[in-house]
Design a protein around this motif. Structure first.
Motif, PDB file in Angstrom:
ATOM      1  N   UNK A   1     -10.165  -4.160  -3.017  1.00  0.00           N
ATOM      2  CA  UNK A   1      -8.837  -3.748  -2.598  1.00  0.00           C
ATOM      3  C   UNK A   1      -7.989  -4.942  -2.219  1.00  0.00           C
ATOM      4  N   UNK A   2      -6.665  -4.824  -2.408  1.00  0.00           N
ATOM      5  CA  UNK A   2      -5.719  -5.894  -2.091  1.00  0.00           C
ATOM      6  C   UNK A   2      -4.716  -5.421  -1.063  1.00  0.00           C
ATOM      7  N   UNK A   3      -4.333  -6.317  -0.164  1.00  0.00           N
ATOM      8  CA  UNK A   3      -3.405  -5.998   0.909  1.00  0.00           C
ATOM      9  C   UNK A   3      -2.217  -6.953   0.922  1.00  0.00           C
ATOM     10  N   UNK A   4      -1.122  -6.503   1.468  1.00  0.00           N
ATOM     11  CA  UNK A   4       0.046  -7.306   1.821  1.00  0.00           C
ATOM     12  C   UNK A   4       0.920  -7.698   0.629  1.00  0.00           C
ATOM     13  N   UNK A   5       0.395  -8.513  -0.325  1.00  0.00           N
ATOM     14  CA  UNK A   5       1.240  -8.874  -1.460  1.00  0.00           C
ATOM     15  C   UNK A   5       1.409  -7.707  -2.419  1.00  0.00           C
ATOM     16  N   UNK A   6       0.410  -6.839  -2.475  1.00  0.00           N
ATOM     17  CA  UNK A   6       0.468  -5.631  -3.285  1.00  0.00           C
ATOM     18  C   UNK A   6      -0.535  -4.620  -2.761  1.00  0.00           C
ATOM     19  N   UNK A   7      -0.298  -3.352  -3.059  1.00  0.00           N
ATOM     20  CA  UNK A   7      -1.269  -2.310  -2.764  1.00  0.00           C
ATOM     21  C   UNK A   7      -2.032  -2.049  -4.050  1.00  0.00           C
ATOM     22  N   UNK A   8      -3.292  -2.464  -4.101  1.00  0.00           N
ATOM     23  CA  UNK A   8      -4.037  -2.347  -5.347  1.00  0.00           C
ATOM     24  C   UNK A   8      -5.503  -2.084  -5.077  1.00  0.00           C
ATOM     25  N   UNK A   9      -6.144  -1.466  -6.056  1.00  0.00           N
ATOM     26  CA  UNK A   9      -7.578  -1.233  -5.982  1.00  0.00           C
ATOM     27  C   UNK A   9      -8.160  -1.398  -7.378  1.00  0.00           C
ATOM     28  N   UNK A  10      -9.351  -1.988  -7.452  1.00  0.00           N
ATOM     29  CA  UNK A  10     -10.006  -2.226  -8.740  1.00  0.00           C
ATOM     30  C   UNK A  10     -11.458  -1.816  -8.653  1.00  0.00           C
ATOM     31  N   UNK A  11     -11.981  -1.316  -9.778  1.00  0.00           N
ATOM     32  CA  UNK A  11     -13.408  -1.010  -9.902  1.00  0.00           C
ATOM     33  C   UNK A  11     -13.933  -1.736 -11.150  1.00  0.00           C
ATOM     34  N   UNK A  12     -15.204  -2.126 -11.113  1.00  0.00           N
ATOM     35  CA  UNK A  12     -15.736  -2.932 -12.200  1.00  0.00           C
ATOM     36  C   UNK A  12     -17.233  -2.722 -12.358  1.00  0.00           C
ATOM     37  N   UNK A  13     -17.725  -3.040 -13.536  1.00  0.00           N
ATOM     38  CA  UNK A  13     -19.166  -3.065 -13.829  1.00  0.00           C
ATOM     39  C   UNK A  13     -19.437  -4.284 -14.689  1.00  0.00           C
ATOM     40  N   UNK A  14     -20.514  -5.028 -14.377  1.00  0.00           N
ATOM     41  CA  UNK A  14     -20.842  -6.273 -15.081  1.00  0.00           C
ATOM     42  C   UNK A  14     -22.276  -6.256 -15.590  1.00  0.00           C
ATOM     43  N   UNK A  15     -22.462  -6.954 -16.701  1.00  0.00           N
ATOM     44  CA  UNK A  15     -23.785  -7.207 -17.244  1.00  0.00           C
ATOM     45  C   UNK A  15     -23.968  -8.712 -17.363  1.00  0.00           C
ATOM     46  N   UNK A  16     -25.092  -9.230 -16.881  1.00  0.00           N
ATOM     47  CA  UNK A  16     -25.345 -10.678 -16.922  1.00  0.00           C
ATOM     48  C   UNK A  16     -26.395 -10.980 -17.987  1.00  0.00           C
ATOM     49  N   UNK A  17     -26.101 -11.969 -18.832  1.00  0.00           N
ATOM     50  CA  UNK A  17     -26.996 -12.316 -19.931  1.00  0.00           C
ATOM     51  C   UNK A  17     -27.559 -13.716 -19.735  1.00  0.00           C
TER      52      UNK A  17
END
Length: 264
Positions: free
Chosen positions: A248-264
């Motif tokens: 989540x991001x505060x102050x400069x913008x109201x934002x939320x992100x979700x992610x999934x990663x795979x490591x090789x």
């Protein structure tokens, strides 16, 4: 039982991130190092709920025309992210995906309001580039810094609601959005969880020009009115190769992100 407890803790962290994001972004993403010669690839979806903008000039506008109260409203982007470790400390990444956004502003002549404007874009191609530096300290503590740029291009419909009651709309064929950030953060590995917090300097802008009907060629530019922001997030390792996260991001913008990663 251990996995159940970890999921409970992760859920609590998710709730706190959602709370922070809803009250007040590129993203930091996974705060950990990739490792020399290794690749981390995944999917990321970000929702920018609100970001205030200032009018930054233009050309081809009506005499004395300015804009006030501009804000992004409902910006969404989804990207494939690939990150490569140049060394055990430094990595670079690229993003490719799609984005759309909505925005609103007041059109003014001098100090007098003349119309309310609503911007609604199509879904356009988005891309980004960035780099990360990470240092592992004792007791699972991680410090890092990241910087990046994201851009997208669009067509957009602009609805003009004049103060005299008339409503008109124009489709613009050349609309560009850009956002850059530099962030520093600290993280802590706690079993399968890696919560992190950071401070960020960012800017966002969009430019709109050239109506598709060809009646005139004009340009209006907007930039972010707040640059300092704060980031709160956490990652959870599903196994040694796969992780999921929320930020989540505060102050400069109201934002939320979700992610999934795979490591090789």
């Amino acid at each position: 039982m251990r996995t159940k407890n970890i999921l409970c803790v992760f859920s609590a962290m998710v709730s706190s991130v959602l709370f922070c994001a809803s009250v007040l972004a590129g993203t930091i993403g996974d705060p950990r190092a990739v490792g020399q010669g290794k690749v981390r690839a995944g999917l990321e979806t970000e929702f920018i709920l609100d970001r205030d903008l200032d009018f930054d000039g233009g050309s081809g506008l009506a005499a004395g025309q300015t804009f006030a109260g501009a804000e992004l409203d409902g910006n969404h982007r989804s990207s494939t992210v690939v990150e490569y470790g140049l060394t055990d400390i430094v990595s670079v990444y690229a993003k490719l995906g799609a984005a759309d956004f909505g925005a609103e502003a007041e059109s003014r002549t001098g100090s007098a309001k003349t119309a309310d404007l609503d911007f609604e874009s199509n879904t356009g191609l988005g891309w980004g580039l960035g780099a990360r530096a990470v240092k592992n300290l004792d007791n699972g503590i991680i410090v890092g810094a990241t910087g990046g740029y994201f851009a997208s291009g669009h067509r957009a419909k602009v609805t003009d609601r004049n103060v005299n009651g008339t409503v008109s709309s124009t489709t613009y064929k050349d609309v560009s959005y850009g956002e850059w950030q530099i962030a520093a953060y600290v993280a802590k590995e706690i079993g399968q969880l890696t919560p992190y917090a950071g401070i960020r300097w960012s800017d966002a802008s969009f430019e709109i020009e050239d109506p598709s009907n060809g009646s005139f060629v004009g340009r209006a530019e907007f930039k972010s009115d707040e640059n300092l922001g704060f980031v709160l997030g956490t990652r959870m390792d599903v196994n040694e190769r796969i992780s999921i996260g929320i930020e989540g991001s505060l102050n400069d913008e109201s934002a939320i992100a979700i992610a999934a990663d795979w490591k090789f």
